[in-house]
Design an enzyme around this catalytic site. Sequence first.
Site, PDB file in Angstrom:
ATOM      1  N   LYS A 119       0.866  -1.052  -0.007  1.00 26.44           N
ATOM      2  CA  LYS A 119       0.271  -0.060  -0.262  1.00 26.44           C
ATOM      3  C   LYS A 119       0.839   1.230  -0.036  1.00 26.44           C
ATOM      4  CE  LYS A 119      -4.228  -1.761   1.831  1.00 26.44           C
ATOM      5  NZ  LYS A 119      -3.987  -3.363   1.297  1.00 26.44           N
ATOM      6  N   GLU A 203      -2.550   6.902   8.182  1.00 26.66           N
ATOM      7  CA  GLU A 203      -3.229   8.253   7.405  1.00 26.66           C
ATOM      8  C   GLU A 203      -3.969   9.190   7.972  1.00 26.66           C
ATOM      9  OE1 GLU A 203      -5.749   5.906   4.758  1.00 26.66           O
ATOM     10  OE2 GLU A 203      -3.967   5.328   3.296  1.00 26.66           O
ATOM     11  N   HIS A 238     -14.146  -1.747  10.594  1.00 19.89           N
ATOM     12  CA  HIS A 238     -13.775  -1.351   9.124  1.00 19.89           C
ATOM     13  C   HIS A 238     -13.983  -2.422   8.286  1.00 19.89           C
ATOM     14  CE1 HIS A 238     -11.286   1.485  11.320  1.00 19.89           C
ATOM     15  NE2 HIS A 238     -10.841   0.647  12.017  1.00 19.89           N
ATOM     16  N   ARG A 295      -9.182  -7.599  -7.009  1.00 20.09           N
ATOM     17  CA  ARG A 295      -9.970  -8.785  -7.227  1.00 20.09           C
ATOM     18  C   ARG A 295     -11.438  -8.363  -7.350  1.00 20.09           C
ATOM     19  NH1 ARG A 295     -11.773  -8.577  -1.894  1.00 20.09           N
ATOM     20  NH2 ARG A 295     -10.398  -7.750  -0.423  1.00 20.09           N
TER      21      ARG A 295
END
Length: 674
Positions: A119, A203, A238, A295
């Site tokens: 990421k 973040e 999440h 995916r």
Amino acid sequence: MSHAFDTLLVANRGEIACRVMRTARRMGLRTVAVYSDADAGARHVREADEAVRLGPAAAQASYLDIQAVISAARRTGAGAVHPGYGFLSENGDFVAALAEAGITFIGPPASAIAAMGDKSAAKARMHDAGVPLVPGYHGDDQDDALLKAEADRIGYPVLLKASAGGGGKGMRVVESAEAFQAALDGCRRESRAAFGDDRMLIEKYLTQPRHVEVQVFCDTQGNGVYLFERDCSVQRRHQKVLEEAPAPGMTEELRREMGEAAVRAAREIGYVGAGTVEFLLDADGSFYFMEMNTRLQVEHPVTEMITGQDLVEWQLRVAMGETLPMAQEALTITGHSFEARLYAEDPAQDFLPATGTLNRFELDLAGAGLEPTRVRLDSGVASGDAVSMHYDPMLAKLIVHGDDREQALATLNRALAALDIQGVTTNRDFLQRLATHPAFRAAELDTRFIEHHEAELFAPRHYTAEEYASAALVGLHQLGQERESDSPWDRHDGFRLNAKHTIRIALCDPNRIDDADALVIVEGKRAAPGDPWRLRIGDQAYDATLQPLDGDAVAVTLDGHRRRLQTRLVDNNLVVMVDPRRETRLFWRRIDAIDHGRHEAESTLTAPMHGTVVTLLVQPGERVEKGMALMVMEAMKMEHTLTAPADGQVESFHFQAGDTVGQGDVLLEFAADE
């Protein structure tokens, strides 16, 4: 290289394996399932043309065993492998191994998976491609002190995320500097266990963003399209709970901007096949790239519903070397769609996973007056199947379509009410509370929706006098209280010598069984079986009858008001009643019953689910305060922390790190202060 194939192996389990095999069979392909020992009798195995055992229940020794999957493909002559989502679906080593074996992978090339799998590196590439990013730290230096300093610089709250992660694993919101280190340790543990990699990125955590993602598709000829967007803002831990398409409040301009940014992101990494580019959408209309899932996503059916396209068929055709079935200008949106994820979990117990046997798992569309073309149940389970501790707790996806959002939402609620599940605790009732919440109906969405409305979503249910009376009547009937006897010694109907004939029934919410919500008094003796019962609840009295209908259905009549209900009695003490509006669950017991179990459990802590002990956080004999963390368990890929029920001390642990425990096992001895 893409090429034609006539046999497809699905390297996954559950509802996605069933979903892929249905499409493959419709296209004339032979289907192969793979399974672990825990799934030997699973639905995806039963529905396949062939099935091959991979290994033991543990995913590492079965579904994640690359060589075992390739061996199964060779053994059955499968020319292609569809990975579903989860397990090996985003594993570049698996894609490379399939290529070496001459087997087609239904998905992107290994290079694209690698580009988005890290990421931190992905953020840098998206920056270069002109895709907007959330402020954060994505560097290689993983020193704890540096990560803490970066979090302080960005400003709290921040979001800690596993760099190699996904699906909500290895992810924590950190609200303050004091909570950072504990959150970091927990994220690293989860990330190592799930991905074998404990690198983190940080973040800025936007306080009221929406989670909006775009479905993209690319072929091997360089064509790329976006099939519009989905709103996936309603989440717990999440992980998504309710999804819908299209996203409410989207303008055509914003839809085009996000869609084109998503296609740019896909082209930047040479993507092929189905992918999802996830964005955070702020209240001012700004959007920021989060990640790309390389995916097919769990929530793809809502996109299928509004576009009329079969995305699995698109995947298979692209893998065969064909061009995309449609160009961008030909794609349109029709109506609105919702998807509700049905999990084996208990929302009232912090969403703890649940296990057991599904004694019944049925969706009665006709009984609820629902059109089959408007409702779809993608399920990997059926009545009689076991739900184990080894895999993700998602059982099924309920997908609905309507001409507009309001109609689709009404259909969703009727379909949830028509879904009859027995034997395993699920989040079905919680999904109904979400879908009927005024803020959700008004599309007032953000990623902390459940937290913002926690007081209403988790408030104790308030039942009507009619529901209490109906539950008492169901209990009386199903426990055999209608049987009459000439001998008072054989009767269980409240007979007392020289006293008024009564039965006293305590009814309460099953999550709060210490105190009765209502006391139902059954007054007097009926002249004959089938005559009305006389029920009294406080100042309210009813003449009540119950008539068995087909299956689990009954007709309950209270003072001439007749209602048809689906009912059942679980373990002789839990009455479940379902009507087209909602489900009622009430704990039923005679008032003279004594619950000894609660008193016996006061000095122990038991396992809330099947799982594995991760770590013990205190020493035997150590004094603790109420709420202090005592130990960590892992089940269904998630960690669960058990806390002290009161001030006191832990006398002993019965299990150590690495031990497997069963639901209800006594984990430790605890001595509470007087």
